[in-house]
Design a protein around this motif. Structure first.
Motif, PDB file in Angstrom:
ATOM      1  N   THR A   1       0.825  -1.211   0.000  1.00 36.24           N
ATOM      2  CA  THR A   1       0.000   0.000   0.000  1.00 36.24           C
ATOM      3  C   THR A   1       0.851   1.250   0.000  1.00 36.24           C
ATOM      4  O   THR A   1       0.581   2.206  -0.737  1.00 36.24           O
ATOM      5  N   ALA A   2       1.898   1.272   0.813  1.00 40.22           N
ATOM      6  CA  ALA A   2       2.770   2.448   0.872  1.00 40.22           C
ATOM      7  C   ALA A   2       3.447   2.691  -0.469  1.00 40.22           C
ATOM      8  O   ALA A   2       3.535   3.839  -0.939  1.00 40.22           O
ATOM      9  N   LEU A   3       3.915   1.627  -1.104  1.00 47.58           N
ATOM     10  CA  LEU A   3       4.562   1.772  -2.408  1.00 47.58           C
ATOM     11  C   LEU A   3       3.572   2.270  -3.458  1.00 47.58           C
ATOM     12  O   LEU A   3       3.882   3.170  -4.247  1.00 47.58           O
ATOM     13  N   ARG A   4       2.368   1.688  -3.456  1.00 49.48           N
ATOM     14  CA  ARG A   4       1.350   2.088  -4.430  1.00 49.48           C
ATOM     15  C   ARG A   4       0.954   3.559  -4.238  1.00 49.48           C
ATOM     16  O   ARG A   4       0.837   4.317  -5.206  1.00 49.48           O
ATOM     17  N   ASN A   5       0.776   3.976  -3.007  1.00 49.31           N
ATOM     18  CA  ASN A   5       0.392   5.369  -2.738  1.00 49.31           C
ATOM     19  C   ASN A   5       1.522   6.335  -3.087  1.00 49.31           C
ATOM     20  O   ASN A   5       1.272   7.456  -3.550  1.00 49.31           O
ATOM     21  N   ALA A   6       2.750   5.901  -2.870  1.00 50.23           N
ATOM     22  CA  ALA A   6       3.888   6.754  -3.228  1.00 50.23           C
ATOM     23  C   ALA A   6       3.961   6.950  -4.738  1.00 50.23           C
ATOM     24  O   ALA A   6       4.241   8.057  -5.223  1.00 50.23           O
ATOM     25  N   VAL A   7       3.709   5.897  -5.505  1.00 52.41           N
ATOM     26  CA  VAL A   7       3.700   6.012  -6.969  1.00 52.41           C
ATOM     27  C   VAL A   7       2.641   7.020  -7.408  1.00 52.41           C
ATOM     28  O   VAL A   7       2.901   7.886  -8.256  1.00 52.41           O
ATOM     29  N   SER A   8       1.447   6.917  -6.850  1.00 56.44           N
ATOM     30  CA  SER A   8       0.359   7.827  -7.214  1.00 56.44           C
ATOM     31  C   SER A   8       0.740   9.276  -6.934  1.00 56.44           C
ATOM     32  O   SER A   8       0.481  10.174  -7.746  1.00 56.44           O
ATOM     33  N   LEU A   9       1.394   9.504  -5.811  1.00 55.81           N
ATOM     34  CA  LEU A   9       1.755  10.867  -5.431  1.00 55.81           C
ATOM     35  C   LEU A   9       2.895  11.398  -6.299  1.00 55.81           C
ATOM     36  O   LEU A   9       2.851  12.543  -6.767  1.00 55.81           O
ATOM     37  N   VAL A  10       3.896  10.569  -6.538  1.00 57.42           N
ATOM     38  CA  VAL A  10       5.049  10.988  -7.340  1.00 57.42           C
ATOM     39  C   VAL A  10       4.634  11.279  -8.780  1.00 57.42           C
ATOM     40  O   VAL A  10       5.191  12.173  -9.435  1.00 57.42           O
ATOM     41  N   ASN A  11       3.647  10.561  -9.282  1.00 59.00           N
ATOM     42  CA  ASN A  11       3.188  10.766 -10.653  1.00 59.00           C
ATOM     43  C   ASN A  11       2.355  12.033 -10.831  1.00 59.00           C
ATOM     44  O   ASN A  11       2.159  12.491 -11.960  1.00 59.00           O
ATOM     45  N   ALA A  12       1.839  12.596  -9.751  1.00 58.53           N
ATOM     46  CA  ALA A  12       0.874  13.691  -9.858  1.00 58.53           C
ATOM     47  C   ALA A  12       1.415  14.972 -10.490  1.00 58.53           C
ATOM     48  O   ALA A  12       0.777  15.524 -11.397  1.00 58.53           O
ATOM     49  N   PRO A  13       2.557  15.511 -10.073  1.00 61.69           N
ATOM     50  CA  PRO A  13       2.945  16.840 -10.583  1.00 61.69           C
ATOM     51  C   PRO A  13       3.222  16.888 -12.066  1.00 61.69           C
ATOM     52  O   PRO A  13       2.998  17.904 -12.717  1.00 61.69           O
ATOM     53  N   ARG A  14       3.691  15.813 -12.667  1.00 59.12           N
ATOM     54  CA  ARG A  14       4.002  15.861 -14.093  1.00 59.12           C
ATOM     55  C   ARG A  14       2.741  15.943 -14.941  1.00 59.12           C
ATOM     56  O   ARG A  14       2.809  16.255 -16.123  1.00 59.12           O
ATOM     57  N   ARG A  15       1.575  15.656 -14.340  1.00 57.57           N
ATOM     58  CA  ARG A  15       0.319  15.754 -15.075  1.00 57.57           C
ATOM     59  C   ARG A  15      -0.326  17.137 -14.951  1.00 57.57           C
ATOM     60  O   ARG A  15      -1.322  17.407 -15.602  1.00 57.57           O
ATOM     61  N   THR A  16       0.226  18.009 -14.120  1.00 58.84           N
ATOM     62  CA  THR A  16      -0.358  19.338 -13.939  1.00 58.84           C
ATOM     63  C   THR A  16      -0.057  20.237 -15.129  1.00 58.84           C
ATOM     64  O   THR A  16       0.757  19.898 -15.998  1.00 58.84           O
ATOM     65  N   ALA A  17      -0.701  21.397 -15.152  1.00 56.85           N
ATOM     66  CA  ALA A  17      -0.482  22.334 -16.253  1.00 56.85           C
ATOM     67  C   ALA A  17       0.976  22.788 -16.341  1.00 56.85           C
ATOM     68  O   ALA A  17       1.517  22.986 -17.420  1.00 56.85           O
ATOM     69  N   SER A  18       1.643  22.931 -15.187  1.00 55.13           N
ATOM     70  CA  SER A  18       3.043  23.369 -15.196  1.00 55.13           C
ATOM     71  C   SER A  18       3.999  22.224 -15.502  1.00 55.13           C
ATOM     72  O   SER A  18       5.125  22.449 -15.943  1.00 55.13           O
ATOM     73  N   ALA A  19       3.564  20.985 -15.234  1.00 53.36           N
ATOM     74  CA  ALA A  19       4.386  19.777 -15.458  1.00 53.36           C
ATOM     75  C   ALA A  19       5.711  19.843 -14.711  1.00 53.36           C
ATOM     76  O   ALA A  19       6.719  19.296 -15.166  1.00 53.36           O
ATOM     77  N   ASP A  20       5.706  20.483 -13.573  1.00 55.44           N
ATOM     78  CA  ASP A  20       6.931  20.632 -12.776  1.00 55.44           C
ATOM     79  C   ASP A  20       7.042  19.478 -11.786  1.00 55.44           C
ATOM     80  O   ASP A  20       6.365  19.461 -10.755  1.00 55.44           O
ATOM     81  N   ALA A  21       7.903  18.521 -12.110  1.00 53.85           N
ATOM     82  CA  ALA A  21       8.067  17.340 -11.256  1.00 53.85           C
ATOM     83  C   ALA A  21       9.196  17.496 -10.253  1.00 53.85           C
ATOM     84  O   ALA A  21       9.549  16.528  -9.566  1.00 53.85           O
ATOM     85  N   SER A  22       9.757  18.691 -10.115  1.00 55.76           N
ATOM     86  CA  SER A  22      10.892  18.862  -9.205  1.00 55.76           C
ATOM     87  C   SER A  22      10.547  18.564  -7.742  1.00 55.76           C
ATOM     88  O   SER A  22      11.399  18.029  -7.018  1.00 55.76           O
TER      89      SER A  22
END
Length: 339
Positions: free
Chosen positions: A167-188
């Motif tokens: 569960t922790a690994l799956r939730n971490a993937v979901s969170l890490v993937n989030a910023p690159r999908r935003t309008a700014s696409a800033d994954a820093s």
């Protein structure tokens, strides 16, 4: 073909040992690419990092100009594809990737998982290549879960799940993937967490301010997804086209959702607002179509290296508006041309 971790490690370490200075690491901004970058950067002293942004690849002219100015001692590009030509001529280069190659990358050392069964992701190969210590195993697991789901068949994933929890690994993937999908696409912010955290639970804990930024990114994408889910696909022949109008990178998510409902179709989610002057699209299929071949057979004049890359069942790319108009009309959807 079975991937050989020892061969990957040996070839990479030999290449690394010949360098005159630390490399610049170029990486994709999804969970696999970010995890691969973090493993490499945490394992190679003195290395620097440059994440790609919207519409960028190591082969695009703007990135080439930046690299020519920086003149790194060497380049490692990970999870960014294997394409035609040198990234920076005269510079030692290594590509760590698992996508279908679309060309010969000059004199670069290519460490590819494509065609292996099971297929290692970029993060797992980076972990093998760097002789990474056990504490970084969770980063390799994030890449596997992000690209290949939780049953990828690697002992490294099973070990990470036993140690850190599924569960922790799956939730971490979901969170890490989030910023690159935003309008700014800033994954820093996501990369910052992967660089300093020692476990997925630490990443999720909220101890670091970047975690709140990732949650905000998830909310931004969630709102755009609510709108996009209401867009009905247009079906003609073997193709289902879903037209989207969002600055967020939601087209892969929408294509994946409709793939399970339109199993016999090539599902294409096309986003005209992701990047000005371009249409970005994601294709998924559950019917056994070879999407690499599908796009190659329909390649419009003027399409560049951003078109038709990826995997047989998960492909896509980007086309400038004139090329998109020719492509979508030939596909049988002339009303989806953009004025």
């Amino acid at each position: 073909m079975i991937a050989d971790p020892q061969d990957i490690e040996c070839r990479f370490q030999q290449w690394l040992g010949k360098l005159a200075g630390p490399p610049l690491i170029l990486g994709h901004f999804d969970a696999d690419g970010l995890s691969a970058v973090a493993i490499l950067a945490r394992s190679i002293p003195g290395s620097e990092v440059r994440l790609v942004g919207k519409g960028e690849t190591p082969w695009t002219p703007s990135v080439r100009a930046e690299l020519e100015q920086r003149r790194p001692a060497a380049i490692i590009a990970t999870d960014l594809g294997v394409r035609e030509g040198d990234i920076l001529p005269g510079t030692p280069t290594c590509l760590i990737d698992h996508h279908v190659p679309t060309g010969l990358p000059g004199d670069a050392l290519v460490l590819s998982g494509n065609g292996c069964e099971p297929e290692p992701t970029s993060a797992l190969m980076a972990w093998w290549a760097c002789r990474s210590p056990e504490p970084l195993l969770w980063l390799a697991a994030l890449g596997l879960i992000g690209d290949m789901a939780e049953d990828a068949g690697f002992p490294e994933l099973a070990a990470a799940q036993a140690r850190y929890g599924k569960t922790a690994l799956r939730n971490a993937v979901s969170l890490v993937n989030a910023p690159r999908r935003t309008a700014s696409a800033d994954a820093s912010p996501a990369l910052a967490l992967l660089m300093k955290c020692d476990s997925p639970k630490e990443l999720l804990s909220g101890t670091h301010p970047e975690t709140a930024q990732l949650h905000a990114a998830k909310e931004e994408v969630k709102a755009e997804m609510e709108v996009a889910r209401r867009v009905a696909p247009k079906v003609r022949g073997e193709v289902a086209l879903i037209p989207l109008d969002s600055a967020c990178q939601i087209h892969p998510l929408i294509a994946q959702q409709w793939r399970t409902r339109l199993r016999d179709k090539v599902v294409i989610a096309a986003n005209k607002a992701y990047r000005p002057g371009w249409v970005h699209f994601a294709a998924r299929t559950g019917a056994g179509h070879d999407l690499i071949r599908f796009f190659a057979e329909r390649r419009p004049d003027g399409a560049d290296s951003e078109y038709g890359s990826g995997h047989k069942a998960a492909s896509g790319g980007a086309l400038r508006i004139p090329e998109w108009n020719r492509f979508v009309a030939d596909l049988g959807f002339p009303e989806e041309q953009i004025a």
